[in-house]
Design a protein around this motif. Structure first.
Motif, mmCIF file in Angstrom:
data_model
loop_
_atom_site.group_PDB
_atom_site.id
_atom_site.type_symbol
_atom_site.label_atom_id
_atom_site.label_comp_id
_atom_site.label_asym_id
_atom_site.label_seq_id
_atom_site.Cartn_x
_atom_site.Cartn_y
_atom_site.Cartn_z
ATOM 1 N N ASN A 1 1.001 -1.200 0.133
ATOM 2 C CA ASN A 1 -0.090 0.032 -0.083
ATOM 3 C C ASN A 1 0.945 1.247 0.059
ATOM 4 O OD1 ASN A 1 -2.605 1.242 0.642
ATOM 5 N ND2 ASN A 1 -1.524 2.145 2.343
ATOM 6 N N LEU A 2 0.403 2.372 -0.566
ATOM 7 C CA LEU A 2 1.000 3.333 -0.721
ATOM 8 C C LEU A 2 -0.036 4.579 -0.104
ATOM 9 C CD1 LEU A 2 3.149 5.885 -1.481
ATOM 10 C CD2 LEU A 2 1.761 6.003 -3.772
ATOM 11 N N LYS A 3 0.370 4.947 1.030
ATOM 12 C CA LYS A 3 -0.456 5.886 1.735
ATOM 13 C C LYS A 3 -0.093 7.303 1.757
ATOM 14 C CE LYS A 3 -2.403 6.434 6.634
ATOM 15 N NZ LYS A 3 -3.658 5.705 6.223
ATOM 16 N N LEU A 4 -1.119 8.226 1.232
ATOM 17 C CA LEU A 4 -0.760 9.397 1.103
ATOM 18 C C LEU A 4 -1.564 10.321 1.846
ATOM 19 C CD1 LEU A 4 -1.031 9.428 -3.063
ATOM 20 C CD2 LEU A 4 1.003 9.609 -1.607
ATOM 21 N N GLU A 5 -1.132 11.233 2.617
ATOM 22 C CA GLU A 5 -1.784 12.125 3.768
ATOM 23 C C GLU A 5 -1.510 13.715 3.183
ATOM 24 O OE1 GLU A 5 -2.016 10.445 7.964
ATOM 25 O OE2 GLU A 5 0.010 10.297 7.173
ATOM 26 N N ILE A 6 -2.648 14.286 2.793
ATOM 27 C CA ILE A 6 -2.492 15.659 2.481
ATOM 28 C C ILE A 6 -3.767 16.459 2.926
ATOM 29 C CG2 ILE A 6 -3.443 14.968 0.321
ATOM 30 C CD1 ILE A 6 -1.845 17.270 -1.270
ATOM 31 N N GLY A 7 -3.665 17.818 3.238
ATOM 32 C CA GLY A 7 -4.688 18.589 3.825
ATOM 33 C C GLY A 7 -5.521 17.748 4.775
ATOM 34 N N GLY A 8 -5.024 17.268 5.671
ATOM 35 C CA GLY A 8 -5.805 16.352 6.667
ATOM 36 C C GLY A 8 -6.601 15.120 6.297
ATOM 37 N N LYS A 9 -6.450 14.966 5.037
ATOM 38 C CA LYS A 9 -6.963 13.597 4.494
ATOM 39 C C LYS A 9 -5.907 12.428 3.930
ATOM 40 C CE LYS A 9 -11.028 16.184 2.925
ATOM 41 N NZ LYS A 9 -11.731 16.499 1.489
ATOM 42 N N SER A 10 -6.417 11.375 4.269
ATOM 43 C CA SER A 10 -5.571 10.127 3.900
ATOM 44 C C SER A 10 -6.118 9.411 2.623
ATOM 45 C CB SER A 10 -5.465 9.410 4.955
ATOM 46 O OG SER A 10 -4.760 8.161 4.786
ATOM 47 N N PHE A 11 -5.393 9.084 1.772
ATOM 48 C CA PHE A 11 -5.742 8.209 0.548
ATOM 49 C C PHE A 11 -4.950 7.082 0.521
ATOM 50 C CE2 PHE A 11 -6.795 12.737 -0.042
ATOM 51 C CZ PHE A 11 -8.079 12.721 -0.506
ATOM 52 N N ASP A 12 -5.359 5.874 0.168
ATOM 53 C CA ASP A 12 -4.452 4.636 0.190
ATOM 54 C C ASP A 12 -4.627 4.178 -1.286
ATOM 55 O OD1 ASP A 12 -3.844 4.077 2.932
ATOM 56 O OD2 ASP A 12 -5.878 3.694 3.540
ATOM 57 N N VAL A 13 -3.437 3.720 -1.912
ATOM 58 C CA VAL A 13 -3.264 3.332 -3.036
ATOM 59 C C VAL A 13 -2.665 1.969 -3.126
ATOM 60 C CG1 VAL A 13 -2.083 3.696 -5.325
ATOM 61 C CG2 VAL A 13 -2.957 5.837 -4.279
ATOM 62 N N GLY B 1 -5.348 8.742 -10.398
ATOM 63 C CA GLY B 1 -6.966 8.277 -10.031
ATOM 64 C C GLY B 1 -7.265 8.306 -8.815
ATOM 65 N N SER B 2 -6.692 8.552 -7.660
ATOM 66 C CA SER B 2 -6.933 8.545 -6.386
ATOM 67 C C SER B 2 -7.761 9.739 -5.678
ATOM 68 C CB SER B 2 -5.680 8.213 -5.304
ATOM 69 O OG SER B 2 -4.863 9.520 -5.591
ATOM 70 N N GLY B 3 -7.765 10.725 -6.504
ATOM 71 C CA GLY B 3 -8.392 12.069 -6.050
ATOM 72 C C GLY B 3 -7.459 12.736 -5.066
ATOM 73 N N ALA B 4 -6.474 12.512 -4.715
ATOM 74 C CA ALA B 4 -5.810 12.970 -3.596
ATOM 75 C C ALA B 4 -5.148 14.437 -3.890
ATOM 76 C CB ALA B 4 -4.415 12.110 -3.327
ATOM 77 N N ALA C 1 4.105 10.687 2.103
ATOM 78 C CA ALA C 1 3.987 9.402 1.182
ATOM 79 C C ALA C 1 4.611 8.312 2.006
ATOM 80 C CB ALA C 1 4.574 9.616 -0.203
ATOM 81 N N THR C 2 4.037 7.123 2.331
ATOM 82 C CA THR C 2 4.591 5.992 3.147
ATOM 83 C C THR C 2 4.195 4.748 2.327
ATOM 84 O OG1 THR C 2 3.979 7.265 5.197
ATOM 85 C CG2 THR C 2 4.796 5.063 5.118
ATOM 86 N N VAL C 3 5.235 3.923 1.978
ATOM 87 C CA VAL C 3 4.928 2.529 1.343
ATOM 88 C C VAL C 3 5.000 1.513 2.391
ATOM 89 C CG1 VAL C 3 5.893 1.070 -0.108
ATOM 90 C CG2 VAL C 3 5.486 3.472 -0.884
ATOM 91 N N THR C 4 4.097 0.727 2.347
ATOM 92 C CA THR C 4 4.244 -0.541 3.330
ATOM 93 C C THR C 4 3.872 -1.892 2.336
ATOM 94 O OG1 THR C 4 1.802 -0.222 3.973
ATOM 95 C CG2 THR C 4 3.597 0.687 5.430
ATOM 96 N N THR C 5 4.310 -2.792 2.964
ATOM 97 C CA THR C 5 4.157 -4.099 2.120
ATOM 98 C C THR C 5 3.238 -4.863 3.026
ATOM 99 O OG1 THR C 5 6.182 -5.330 3.452
ATOM 100 C CG2 THR C 5 6.339 -4.367 1.145
ATOM 101 N N THR C 6 2.397 -5.836 2.325
ATOM 102 C CA THR C 6 1.322 -6.652 2.910
ATOM 103 C C THR C 6 2.039 -7.489 3.871
ATOM 104 O OG1 THR C 6 0.021 -6.289 0.933
ATOM 105 C CG2 THR C 6 -0.566 -8.067 2.573
#
Length: 485
Positions: free
Chosen positions: A128-140, A157-160, A191-196
């Motif tokens: 997973n790529l976790k994006l945090e911007i403007g107080g909102k979080s988006f998971d890719v 396409g995530s709308g982040a 931006a933070t990348v984590t493996t499953t």
């Protein structure tokens, strides 16, 4: 409806007789057709008057609104600072120095230590790529077979609000560039990348599980690293000595009624000046005079006297529509009302009370002329000039400025079922009745023609019978006078 045989028996010139009588029956047509042409010309003239009235209404509508008088010119002494209207801005000047421009955050994604990856390198593991911007979080979500190009498409396409682009090097390697779409610190992101995570399968030995964990740790996804290439910054300026920041290079809420944009760092102050746009106001006044004059000229031409002392119409003088509405009370009243509106005072208590105070005078024939020198002086009296034209009328409809009164009057003329609609509607009905009268005349003439041909046909039959009898009698008399031997 000619019948060639009619008249043979009687010896009369039936065709000529019938034609003359039919023409005599149609004699009222000429007067009706002349009248119809006159009505059509009047309808056309009113159409042109309505069009010019609409043009006058457009300009006085603009001049009756506050926005028609509050426009300003914004100038800057340095191209690094520019201004734009957003509402009603007060005149004034502002010293602006730029110390920092706004910019977006840029983060590069690569392998361990930020190195570039081979082109189309798959991640080798899901995560997973976790994006945090403007107080909102988006998971890719990232699949084991995904490469940087597929990850970029998922981010976009995530709308982040983050733009992802694969940056290719000449050696065939590539990295992922993440950039916030908007500038300023409010749009900084992480931006933070984590493996499953792996779980030990039933019956799986500890050694096998450890081997899978080692394989995961060695995957491309597990080794992805983030490095901030450019931090997000706000634009910073000093305006008249006061520190101000903006997330973008456009400062929208700093000065009421206007915004200003900075495009470069300055070494000194840029002077931003807001002045009243007198040229625009002057053009509106000139457009008003021009629109009024065009309408007045048409009304004067349409109502011009084209009859001599004996009441005879000069046909040559009417060829271009001159005098087509002569004697029409509605048109004459319209022209007089318009002229009266130009001479009325406004409700203003300022120094400008009449059009003549700003150099607009009415000449013989009702045409307006403009003294440019006096108008220029009037432009310097902004509020008084605005009141002259745009002062609002009271609840009784009085005390309005010149433009306000003109707008009220022309609105009524142009309204649905207003003066113009009623006038042209009345003329349309008159034209329709005229056509009905023409149809009646033609019908009577056609009926007369049919009746006459029937009568002359009957006369021919009788005359033919008489002629035959006369011939028979003549033969008998001749036979009696000359018996056979």
């Amino acid at each position: 409806m000619g019948v060639s045989s009619v008249g043979i028996g009687s010896g009369l010139e039936v065709e000529k007789i019938v034609s003359q009588m039919v023409e005599l029956e149609k004699s009222p047509l000429k007067a009706l057709q002349t009248k119809a042409t006159s009505i059509q010309t009047q309808i056309s003239a009113y159409g042109e008057i309505k069009s010019l009235t609409s043009s006058l209404n457009d300009i006085v509508s603009k001049m009756s609104r506050d926005s028609g008088w509050n426009s300003v010119n914004i100038t800057s002494s340095n191209t690094a600072v520019s201004g734009a209207m957003t509402g009603i801005a007060a005149t004034g000047s502002f010293n602006i120095s730029v110390s920092q421009l706004a910019r977006s955050q840029t983060t590069m994604v690569g392998g361990a230590g930020g190195i570039a990856l081979p082109k189309d390198q798959s991640m080798g593991a899901g995560g997973n790529l976790k994006l945090e911007i403007g107080g909102k979080s988006f998971d890719v979500e990232i699949g084991a077979g995904d490469n940087l190009t597929k990850i970029a498409a998922k981010v976009n396409g995530s709308g982040a609000g983050i733009q992802a682009t694969v940056v290719a090097n000449a050696d065939g390697t590539e990295r992922l560039m993440l950039r916030s779409k908007e500038t300023g610190t409010p749009h900084a992101f992480t931006a933070t990348v984590t493996t499953t995570p792996l779980t030990q399968n039933p019956g799986e030995t500890a050694a096998d599980f450890a081997a899978r964990q080692a394989e995961l740790a060695d995957s491309t996804l597990a080794k992805l690293s983030m490095s901030e290439a450019q931090s997000a910054l706000n634009a910073k300026v000093k305006m008249n000595g006061v520190d101000i920041e903006s997330a973008s290079n456009t400062f929208t809420d700093t000065i009421p009624g206007m915004s200003f944009t900075v495009s470069a760092i300055t070494t000194g102050d840029a002077l931003l000046t807001v002045k009243s746009d007198t040229e625009s106001i002057k053009k509106n006044i000139q457009d008003f005079v021009e629109a009024y004059n065009k309408l007045n000229d048409l009304l004067s031409k349409s109502t011009k006297n084209v009859r001599d002392l004996n009441g005879k119409v000069d046909a040559k003088a009417t060829e271009d529509g001159t005098g087509v509405l002569q004697g029409d009370s509605a048109t004459v009243s319209l022209q007089n009302a318009l002229r009266t509106l130009t001479m009325g005072t406004s409700g203003s208590k300022g120094s400008l009370r009449r059009l003549s105070d700003i150099g607009i005078q009415m000449q013989q024939g009702g045409k307006l002329t403009v003294d440019d020198t006096k108008l220029t002086k009037g432009l310097a009296k902004g509020e008084d000039l605005k009141a002259l034209f745009a002062n609002k009328a009271d609840s009784q409809g009085s005390g309005g400025g010149i433009a306000v009164n003109f707008k009220s009057f022309t609105d009524k003329l142009l309204a649905y079922e207003g003066t113009f609609d009623n006038k042209t509607g009345s003329m349309d009905k008159t034209l329709k009745r005229n056509q009905q009268e023409q149809d009646k005349v033609n019908t009577r003439a056609n009926n007369l023609q049919i009746r006459l041909y029937k009568q002359y046909s009957a006369l021919d039959s009788q005359m033919a019978s008489i002629s035959g009898l006369n011939s028979y009698v003549s033969q008998m008399v001749s036979a009696m006078n000359n018996p056979k031997k």
